[in-house]
Scaffold this motif. Structure first.
Motif, PDB file in Angstrom:
ATOM      1  N   THR A 231       0.844  -1.171  -0.018  1.00 27.81           N
ATOM      2  CA  THR A 231      -0.032  -0.009  -0.176  1.00 27.81           C
ATOM      3  C   THR A 231       0.949   1.325   0.163  1.00 27.81           C
ATOM      4  O   THR A 231       1.683   1.302   0.798  1.00 27.81           O
ATOM      5  N   LEU A 232       0.617   2.050  -1.019  1.00 29.26           N
ATOM      6  CA  LEU A 232       1.384   3.317  -1.267  1.00 29.26           C
ATOM      7  C   LEU A 232       0.722   4.631  -0.806  1.00 29.26           C
ATOM      8  O   LEU A 232      -0.416   4.900  -1.453  1.00 29.26           O
ATOM      9  N   ILE A 233       1.024   5.269   0.123  1.00 23.10           N
ATOM     10  CA  ILE A 233       0.427   6.521   0.446  1.00 23.10           C
ATOM     11  C   ILE A 233       1.432   7.742  -0.144  1.00 23.10           C
ATOM     12  O   ILE A 233       2.600   7.793   0.554  1.00 23.10           O
ATOM     13  N   ASP A 234       1.225   8.410  -1.065  1.00 21.05           N
ATOM     14  CA  ASP A 234       2.151   9.441  -1.663  1.00 21.05           C
ATOM     15  C   ASP A 234       1.968  10.655  -0.833  1.00 21.05           C
ATOM     16  O   ASP A 234       1.173  11.358  -0.913  1.00 21.05           O
ATOM     17  N   TYR A 235       3.232  11.427  -0.213  1.00 23.31           N
ATOM     18  CA  TYR A 235       2.844  12.527   0.392  1.00 23.31           C
ATOM     19  C   TYR A 235       2.471  13.819  -0.565  1.00 23.31           C
ATOM     20  O   TYR A 235       1.855  14.608  -0.293  1.00 23.31           O
ATOM     21  N   GLU A 236       2.839  13.611  -1.866  1.00 21.64           N
ATOM     22  CA  GLU A 236       2.413  14.666  -2.895  1.00 21.64           C
ATOM     23  C   GLU A 236       1.190  14.518  -2.924  1.00 21.64           C
ATOM     24  O   GLU A 236       0.370  15.745  -3.596  1.00 21.64           O
ATOM     25  N   CYS A 237       0.397  13.571  -2.785  1.00 21.94           N
ATOM     26  CA  CYS A 237      -1.081  13.455  -2.960  1.00 21.94           C
ATOM     27  C   CYS A 237      -1.935  13.648  -1.798  1.00 21.94           C
ATOM     28  O   CYS A 237      -3.066  13.561  -2.141  1.00 21.94           O
ATOM     29  N   LEU A 238      -1.215  14.183  -0.828  1.00 25.24           N
ATOM     30  CA  LEU A 238      -2.011  14.558   0.328  1.00 25.24           C
ATOM     31  C   LEU A 238      -2.316  15.803   0.277  1.00 25.24           C
ATOM     32  O   LEU A 238      -1.748  16.943   0.295  1.00 25.24           O
ATOM     33  N   GLU A 239      -3.746  16.141   0.018  1.00 25.84           N
ATOM     34  CA  GLU A 239      -4.500  17.206  -0.232  1.00 25.84           C
ATOM     35  C   GLU A 239      -5.783  17.422   0.484  1.00 25.84           C
ATOM     36  O   GLU A 239      -6.592  16.376   0.765  1.00 25.84           O
TER      37      GLU A 239
END
Length: 399
Positions: free
Chosen positions: A112-120
């Motif tokens: 599972t990948l949570i990308d910091y760039e996509c935290l909005e």
């Protein structure tokens, strides 16, 4: 109990930042008792292993017992542990070719990948990132490059200072020539650039004044979306429409290029967004820019003469106006480019502290229960692209 592992940064060139500082880990253990943090040892990190141990953090090379693994830069494929949840900057959102194998491996390893760039936030506003400190360091390096090129002043290197506070002290008594600086963008990067403009006592002026007047002191103009782009047919600018259909717009930056000594570029760029200018335009005698600090740093992106990254130690190169080839900085008939992909590494402690504060506010309390913010930022869930990122399917299938 959810176990979080702060992993060693293994990408080359090495990164010295960390997602949480020792003091922040201590705070988490006290105020979020359902979380337990472990640290993978590293000799390169800006905080020593001992500092983490003194803050009550277990230091262990084995991350297998952790549920969530947090880093900064891309994790090398051979370092990925199957079936874990990872948080880091994957740099795959724009289908970056060099990271295609990484996304492929994440899917294959059921990660599972949570990308910091996509935290909005719901309105698309980025929540977390190092953009402010990238702007700080990039603006300083851009000013340093101009001082070196013109011989009119000298600035020391950022990484030679222990902190942002010490960097500010190096500006005392500095007198700048009557230069004109264009700052593009309105996000965190631009805010960092503006912080340096204010510390150096560069005066802000409006776009119309910037284009029409000469000044007896250094000035800057901040150019946002409506100043930079217009619709190809109507000549208007709508922020929402621009973000939906950027290919229908064209750049209107060129008049500023005729009045600018230094360009500080902080705009977001993707392949369907118009460039600020085309590279052939630098051959126009009216094109007056001498130094470009391309803080957002997209190779041949919004700044088409960005020929790729330099190192932190050697951040500036020249581009010949006739051949468009890379030269040493400061050469006649060239433009100097500052382009570094890991600018915040020059102020790693400050940048890490700032980053960790956002994690504590918006991420850590919700890792177990989940949140809409985390859901939107989850690119891959247990080895499958989530609906919002299915556009990456063909990209992710490659090797």
């Amino acid at each position: 109990m959810l176990r979080i592992g702060l992993i060693e940064e293994a990408k080359n060139p090495p990164d010295n930042r960390v997602a949480l500082t020792p003091a922040q880990c201590k705070w988490v253990h006290k105020h979020l008792p359902d979380l337990k943090i472990a640290l993978q040892p590293s000799s390169l990190r800006c905080f020593s292993d001992k500092e983490f141990q003194m803050a009550g953090v277990e230091v262990t090379a084995n991350m297998d017992q952790c549920d969530v693994l947090m880093g900064i830069k891309e994790v090398p494929v051979d370092r990925l542990i199957p079936n874990k949840t990872y948080l880091f900057f994957s740099h795959t959102k724009k289908k970056q070719p060099h990271n295609r194998p990484l996304l492929h491996a994440i899917i294959q390893k059921n990660i599972t990948l949570i990308d910091y760039e996509c935290l909005e936030h719901e309105d698309g506003q980025r929540i977390i990132g190092f953009g402010f400190f990238a702007g700080i360091v990039g603006a300083h390096n851009g000013m340093m490059a101009y001082g070196n090129r013109s011989g009119s002043f000298q600035l020391s290197r950022v990484y030679q200072q222990r902190s942002f506070r010490e960097l500010i002290h190096t500006y005392f008594g500095l007198k700048l020539p009557n230069i004109k600086i264009a700052v593009t963008g309105s996000g965190r990067v631009a805010h960092g650039i503006l912080e340096i403009m204010n510390l150096l006592q560069v005066h802000e002026v409006e776009p119309d004044q910037y284009l029409s007047k000469k000044f007896a002191y250094p000035v800057y103009v901040q150019l946002k979306g409506a100043d930079l782009y217009e619709h190809k047919s109507s000549g208007e600018y709508s922020r929402d429409h621009f973000h939906e259909q950027p290919e229908e717009y064209k750049s209107k930056f060129l008049p500023y290029a005729y009045e600018t000594d230094i360009l500080m570029n902080g705009v977001y760029w993707d392949s369907n967004i118009p460039r600020l200018f085309e590279k052939e335009m630098i051959q126009d005698p009216r094109f007056s820019i001498q130094v470009i600090a391309d803080v957002t740093d997209d190779e041949q992106g919004s700044v088409p003469i960005n020929l790729g990254d330099q190192s932190m130690e050697n951040p500036v190169y020249g581009v010949d106006k006739k051949t468009f080839l890379k030269t040493p900085p400061g050469q006649p008939g060239s433009i100097d480019i500052m382009a570094v992909g890991n600018l915040p590494n020059e102020l790693p402690r400050d940048a890490s502290r700032y980053f960790g504060e956002q994690l504590i506010k918006f991420v850590l309390p919700y890792l177990a229960a989940g949140s809409s913010i985390l859901e939107r930022a989850t690119m891959v869930k247990e080895g499958a692209l989530t609906p919002a990122y299915e556009y990456l399917k063909e990209y992710a299938e490659g090797n």
